[in-house]
Design a protein around this motif. Structure first.
Motif, PDB file in Angstrom:
ATOM      1  N   VAL A 139      13.979 -68.629  81.985  1.00 20.54           N
ATOM      2  CA  VAL A 139      13.050 -67.545  82.288  1.00 20.54           C
ATOM      3  C   VAL A 139      12.126 -67.360  81.086  1.00 20.54           C
ATOM      4  N   LYS A 140      10.857 -67.705  81.257  1.00 15.43           N
ATOM      5  CA  LYS A 140       9.849 -67.550  80.207  1.00 15.43           C
ATOM      6  C   LYS A 140      10.290 -68.182  78.890  1.00 15.43           C
ATOM      7  N   GLY A 141      10.840 -69.389  78.980  1.00 10.78           N
ATOM      8  CA  GLY A 141      11.199 -70.156  77.801  1.00 10.78           C
ATOM      9  C   GLY A 141      12.569 -69.858  77.224  1.00 10.78           C
ATOM     10  N   THR A 142      13.287 -68.898  77.802  1.00 10.82           N
ATOM     11  CA  THR A 142      14.631 -68.563  77.348  1.00 10.82           C
ATOM     12  C   THR A 142      15.655 -68.964  78.406  1.00 10.82           C
ATOM     13  N   ILE A 143      16.750 -69.566  77.975  1.00  9.15           N
ATOM     14  CA  ILE A 143      17.817 -69.949  78.890  1.00  9.15           C
ATOM     15  C   ILE A 143      18.745 -68.755  79.094  1.00  9.15           C
ATOM     16  N   ILE A 144      19.110 -68.499  80.324  1.00 13.12           N
ATOM     17  CA  ILE A 144      20.070 -67.444  80.631  1.00 13.12           C
ATOM     18  C   ILE A 144      21.313 -68.081  81.227  1.00 13.12           C
ATOM     19  N   LEU A 145      22.469 -67.784  80.645  1.00 16.59           N
ATOM     20  CA  LEU A 145      23.762 -68.303  81.085  1.00 16.59           C
ATOM     21  C   LEU A 145      24.470 -67.216  81.869  1.00 16.59           C
ATOM     22  N   LEU A 146      24.875 -67.531  83.101  1.00 16.90           N
ATOM     23  CA  LEU A 146      25.418 -66.502  83.985  1.00 16.90           C
ATOM     24  C   LEU A 146      26.805 -66.860  84.495  1.00 16.90           C
ATOM     25  N   GLY A 147      27.744 -65.908  84.344  1.00 17.51           N
ATOM     26  CA  GLY A 147      29.072 -66.064  84.910  1.00 17.51           C
ATOM     27  C   GLY A 147      29.821 -67.248  84.346  1.00 17.51           C
ATOM     28  N   GLY A 148      30.661 -67.865  85.197  1.00 18.51           N
ATOM     29  CA  GLY A 148      31.487 -68.969  84.766  1.00 18.51           C
ATOM     30  C   GLY A 148      32.926 -68.526  84.611  1.00 18.51           C
TER      31      GLY A 148
END
Length: 286
Positions: A46-55
């Motif tokens: 998102v807009k050059g930033t990685i978002i890590l979700l859950g897992g």
């Protein structure tokens, strides 16, 4: 110049390593490690930033969310999801991140859907899935988010559902010809592609090499050229107007990467990953 990265995976070991694709040399370069203790997460840009979700951690599924700066390696903790989710299915559309289904701490298939607002760090509940599932493919095309195949009620799925974030409504699309758990799914040229996958019958796993293409205008799936190595858990993404099918599993983790020429309807094997992995994330970074 855009960068294609692969991040995460089915196991903790494979989830650590980040790789970047060198298109000129058609090979993969290890970029670094995430230094996280979770795996089976989803990752988007998102807009050059990685978002890590859950897992999941060794203790079980998690609802944690972090941002990760690829260049600095700095991670920040964001507001967690409202539900624990292992293998969440994630798509970015407009200014929001949408999270669909997945597994909870009881290994149940989750029906719930959440929307994340990165600007304000807020989660909002969305209408639930028509069928709770995990192991599906998710892709954005035009103004909708498509969920393709998956696993529910102890069987693989051929069903396809499309979610309209503007109206917050679901519609049912034509089903694929093949029931596919963990297909690689992406969109190119106005079509959705479902690549590989597997089904399980009587504890026997059948892996697929077949590929289907969906035309949303006529609501129809058509078979196109098959991949060379039957497998599931592929990370699929568009690349230079073609499609890459990255990694996966065929009983063991594989490093195979194939490129599909959309015009010629031909697959070819290109440079393999350094780390074999399945159920990973392929992200185009600006």
């Amino acid at each position: 110049m855009s960068r294609l990265i692969v991040i995460g995976g089915y196991s903790l070991q494979t989830a650590q390593t980040i790789e970047i694709y060198n298109a000129d040399k058609q090979n993969w370069v290890k970029f670094g490690d995430l230094n996280t203790q979770k795996y089976a997460f989803s990752a988007v840009q998102v807009k050059g930033t990685i978002i890590l979700l859950g897992g999941a951690y060794s203790s079980g599924p998690t609802n944690t969310v972090e941002s990760y700066n690829l260049d600095s390696g700095i991670k920040k903790t964001l507001r967690p999801m409202t539900e624990l989710r292992k293998y969440p299915h994630v798509a970015v559309m407009g200014d929001y991140v949408y999270v669909f289904g997945g597994h909870n701490s009881h290994s149940d298939n989750i029906e719930t859907v959440e929307r994340y607002d990165p600007k304000n760090d807020i989660w909002t509940k969305m209408p639930p899935l028509p069928t709770g599932r995990h192991g599906c493919g998710v892709v954005v095309l035009n103004d909708e988010i498509y969920l393709v195949g998956g696993w529910s009620n102890n069987e693989p799925l051929s069903m396809v559902d499309a979610f309209n974030p503007t109206t917050r409504t679901w519609r049912k699309c034509s089903s694929m010809s093949v029931k596919r758990m963990w297909p690689g799914v992406t969109a190119v040229g106005g079509h959705v592609y479902a690549i590989g996958g597997r089904k399980i019958n009587s504890h026997i796993t059948e892996k697929y090499a077949s590929v289907e293409r969906y035309d949303p205008i006529i609501d129809k799936w058509t078979f196109v050229a098959s991949i060379n190595l039957p497998r599931f858990g592929i990370a699929a993404c568009p690349f230079n107007e073609n499609i890459l099918a990255i990694g996966g599993g065929d009983g063991e983790l594989v490093s195979t990467v194939e490129e599909y020429d959309v015009v010629r309807d031909v697959w070819r094997v290109i440079g393999p990953l350094n780390v074999s992995r399945e159920i990973t994330n392929a992200i185009i970074m600006p």
